[in-house]
Enzyme design. Structure first.
Site, PDB file in Angstrom:
ATOM      1  N   LYS A   1      14.792  86.387-148.074  1.00 28.54           N
ATOM      2  CA  LYS A   1      15.841  87.169-147.402  1.00 28.54           C
ATOM      3  C   LYS A   1      16.515  88.152-148.356  1.00 28.54           C
ATOM      4  O   LYS A   1      16.785  89.293-147.991  1.00 28.54           O
ATOM      5  CB  LYS A   1      16.943  86.249-146.852  1.00 28.54           C
ATOM      6  CG  LYS A   1      16.619  85.522-145.588  1.00 28.54           C
ATOM      7  CD  LYS A   1      17.828  84.791-145.053  1.00 28.54           C
ATOM      8  CE  LYS A   1      18.512  83.937-146.081  1.00 28.54           C
ATOM      9  NZ  LYS A   1      17.759  82.766-146.530  1.00 28.54           N
TER      10      LYS A   1
ATOM     11  N   THR B   1      15.349  89.460-151.130  1.00 24.35           N
ATOM     12  CA  THR B   1      14.401  90.515-151.468  1.00 24.35           C
ATOM     13  C   THR B   1      14.299  91.529-150.324  1.00 24.35           C
ATOM     14  O   THR B   1      14.329  92.743-150.548  1.00 24.35           O
ATOM     15  CB  THR B   1      13.032  89.879-151.799  1.00 24.35           C
ATOM     16  OG1 THR B   1      13.241  88.907-152.820  1.00 24.35           O
ATOM     17  CG2 THR B   1      12.046  90.906-152.282  1.00 24.35           C
TER      18      THR B   1
END
Lengths: 556, 556
Positions: B70, B72
């Site tokens: 998430k 990233t």
């Protein structure tokens, strides 16, 4: 008379941006790491520092419980030297949160002799103490985890000497049992916390001369023993790199300023009993590479602070104080002359003269043992009388010792000019290198006896059962060349805080010893030394507040 | 393919001075407090922030133990929006030292979608977590000291619920007995530590909207009970001001940048089980006052993170997400379809299609319960096949749900353009305000049942003995209007981590409840929630090092 609190005084003075303060020492902006506008870490290559300035150590007679005001005198002296046109820098310890919330009184000076921003310095500052706490506790977690995960090193949990730490006065954590609650929660064992300033990581960082040196020191930290008696070191549990990473910024000195804009390195602060009680070697060396005169201080009285400054910090780093300022107060001298704490506000020349014996012994140590030029600074307190001050001056004059009156708390640098002139005249003569109390090559036992007899004035040293064996074992294990760090009360030259003045014919009792291999000294316990303070009945924290817009009250 | 580690990638990109990043959001230099060259605290008046931008929440399906990426995706999406010319800011959680040294993996993104300086962000950063640790532990010390000093408040030590904390994975401290060693060392009692991210101070700081609000929240923190059953709060032990002083900087949001120079607020990070799992309200509101689009994330899957983001953070702060990105991965969908962890690298479209049930339930929650526009982001992992990705797209297309492929780990913002375009199109429509899962005025029991049935898909809720009584007592004591914060496994929609996919007909078991009065919610425990992690057999710390000149290796 000052009717303002320390924090009100600090807030009344407009600070310079730290870049301008750095310029006074010709520090390039690119070597500064800013922490807000008024704090910076100085990022010089610690291996390339060349000594340029002279070093002045501020120490004191044995203090009353209220302290002698060494930090305040140090700051006022530095400001006075600046007023005299001398390119001056301070090198001081940084405060711990424990005392800030525990007792009323920080470690940023007082009155008109303060380092600022005092709120930040007394709170999180640049995070050095938090980094040391984290590094210390990572070691503990890695050690217990190694035991938990099959104990491949065969560590005996009963031998763990590595304690966790916290930067707080929290007596509830002094003695605990950890690892309870079943197999997945570790191994039940006796355990306990120290305050961060008492941790060996603090002493280790203070004595490290570079990142390379720090890593070597970390590698040899002693954590426990195996079931067959071998030492377990940090290198054995593969923690050196990670711990060094946590400390990468903490070993860089912090630059701030005094109220009169003198540059001040305020960096690290180990205990002065179980450790050596002065700021980092890197900060002192950085300051000495930039300023013509560096004023530094050592904790507690000269028997603890100055002795360790010389026999530990100077010995291990090659530093040498060019002059020593010995702070005395009318209050403390009367205390040593037998006056009760409650009556210290009343004039009592007779008691004061009796108490001068304490001052005399410290002067003898400084001049006779360590061969240092010394000047006595009479730190003025509001209720002192002229007759009392005169008695101290007469005593020093009769002995041919420089003496000055200093009122820097009320007057800042202006109140320290007489002292500054005295220091400047001492520094004109090139002094011989410092003499140590003992040489590296005698036994650890002989080193302890040497400090006890030469510095404290003891007639004998008594070792508790088992201590001699531990000393021999330390020598066998390769620690025989270490200097010794004696932990004892700061209130007396002896190990009995009730023996004031200049006790004679007493026996010093060494109850236990412990190798601090990261710091590189042997700690000897002459008394019950509290390494985790408690909060008082009405902690200072109870009186603190911060307004919605951020104004702090009650911090000091 | 990326053959560089995260830290190598981070070091390969030249950062902008943080002042330049701030200018992108029209932040005046005078509102920045610099922490080195690349980090700053932003010092805006939190009461005067006007919402300007749209808020995009990134959440996920129930993850595999490796996580769904998430953070990233959030970073890559923000960079992609910046590439599309949208004035974008990120609002993310800040990492904890525990996981950094425990497991390989930080919280600063990964690959070419990172926030930098990643080393600093993953280590001490600007000291927020250390400040929270200190504040939390000052409360504990003041509480135990009050008992020690005559116990004037009549506190029953057996009822103390306030735990000390440490920012470390240290299982040895989970369950301890403190206060041992005699009368001067406190009061012996059962005790224990949490990791800092799990502390109520963390949740409290995250939800505070200003210093004034923080002080009100601190005052009502519940610490223990008296022997006659009355609540003991922080205001009772006069600790509010001192604790607020320790937190004065920690509540100011931190500004850093992505590798592609998008401004990123990285500020505070509470657990997503016993707390609400997202960055501070102040950071989100600051970002929304400056940028046109703000990308934020919430911890774990949408059943935990998004539910709490909406029912706790949005409810208590007035925020509302204008669009939701639901991150899914081929790996996790196959996992939900019954594939073993070891076989997730092999193509298995059939299992993936089976696992889409998990995605389906989260979409239903987002659209049906919370009435939010949603787009699914397929986070690309190296071993995913085209057939697998196509199956997810087909599923979403059939349901009329926006879906995009994102490869930001390997390609940075360039790999998130499809997702960015999808988000931009969602944001074109003015959305209605968010709908909550339940209203404030139903009973606490009904709130728990509402989340369990509507969001998790449970058919019933079972309360352990005594829980109903505790809920009634909480209502009697004035906490009935609080939202609920359910702590359960992140791996399943149910409270049983083995029930993957879309479990139905299950009963949720509430074992215990606790009021977090500073945060302002009721925590309900649906399972054993570990609030102090341990280190693994080979901790990440073992592989870390720092060179003499300061280059770090092995951090990631």
């Amino acid at each position: 008379m000052i009717s303002m609190t320390d924090i009100e005084i600090a807030n009344s003075v407009k600070m310079e941006e730290i870049g301008k303060i750095a310029k006074k020492l010709d520090i390039d902006e690119s070597d500064l790491e800013l922490y807000g506008r008024y704090k910076a870490k100085v990022n010089l290559d610690s291996n390339s520092l060349k000594k340029k300035g002279k070093l002045v150590l501020v120490t004191a007679i044995n203090p009353t419980p209220a302290g002698e005001g060494k930090t305040t005198i140090s700051i006022g002296l530095a400001d006075a030297l600046s007023r005299r046109g001398v390119k001056t820098a301070l090198a001081l310890r940084e405060p711990s949160l424990g005392p800030v919330f525990g007792v009323k009184g920080g470690a940023a000076g007082g009155g008109w002799a303060q380092v600022v921003p005092m709120e930040d310095i007394n709170l999180h500052f640049t995070g050095d103490l938090h980094a040391i706490t984290a590094a210390n506790n990572l070691i503990a977690a890695l050690l217990d985890n190694s035991i938990m995960q099959g104990n491949p090193l065969n560590i005996d949990p009963r031998t763990i000497t590595w304690k966790r730490c916290m930067d707080m006065n929290d007596r509830q954590l002094r003695a605990i049992i950890s690892g309870l609650g079943g197999k997945s929660n570790g191994t039940p064992r006796e355990d306990g916390f120290q305050i961060t300033a008492a941790s060996e990581i603090m002493a280790t960082c203070c004595l490290a001369s570079s990142m390379a040196d720090l890593k070597e020191r970390l590698a040899r930290l002693i954590l426990a023993r195996t079931y067959d008696g071998k030492l377990v070191k940090l290198s054995d549990i593969k923690g050196v790199g990670a711990v060094a990473i946590l400390l990468k910024d903490a070993i860089k000195p912090n630059l701030v300023q005094t109220l009169e804009k003198t540059p001040a390195f305020v960096h690290l602060g180990p205990f002065a009993n179980i450790a050596h009680g002065c700021n980092s070697v890197i900060a002192t060396k950085t300051a000495l590479s930039l300023a013509d005169v560096v004023v530094t201080e050592a904790g507690f009285g000269a028997d603890l602070g100055a002795e360790k400054f010389i026999d530990i910090k100077c010995r291990l780093s090659g530093l040498s104080p060019d002059a020593i300022v010995l702070v005395a107060s009318v209050r403390a001298l009367k205390y040593h002359g037998g006056v009760k704490k409650e009556e210290l506000g009343e004039e009592n020349v007779e008691a004061l003269i009796k108490g001068l014996k304490n001052l005399e012994k410290h002067i003898e140590n400084i001049k006779g043992v360590w061969k240092r030029p010394v000047t006595v600074a009479i730190n003025h307190f509001t209720l002192d009388t002229q007759a009392e001050t005169a008695a101290i001056k007469d005593f020093c004059n009769a002995k041919g010792i420089n003496v000055s009156f200093a009122d820097v708390w009320a007057k800042g640098g202006e109140g320290g000019l007489e002292l500054a002139d005295s220091v400047i005249s001492l520094l004109k003569n090139d002094s011989e290198p410092v003499s140590f109390t003992y040489s590296d090559d005698i036994t650890l036992k002989a080193k302890l006896e040497s400090v006890a007899k030469k510095i404290y004035g003891a007639s004998a040293v008594e070792f508790a059962p088992g201590v001699i064996t531990k000393l021999k074992k330390a020598e066998e294990e390769g620690y025989g060349s270490y200097p010794v760090c004696i932990a004892k009360t700061q209130y007396s030259l002896s190990d009995d805080q009730k023996k004031l003045g200049r006790p004679e014919g007493f026996t010093l009792h060494i109850r236990d010893v412990r190798v601090s291999a990261g710091a590189g000294f042997l700690v000897a316990y002459a008394g019950d030394i509290m390494t985790m303070p408690g909060l008082s009945k009405v902690p200072a924290a109870n009186g603190m507040d911060i307004s919605d817009s951020g104004t702090i009250t009650g911090l000091f």
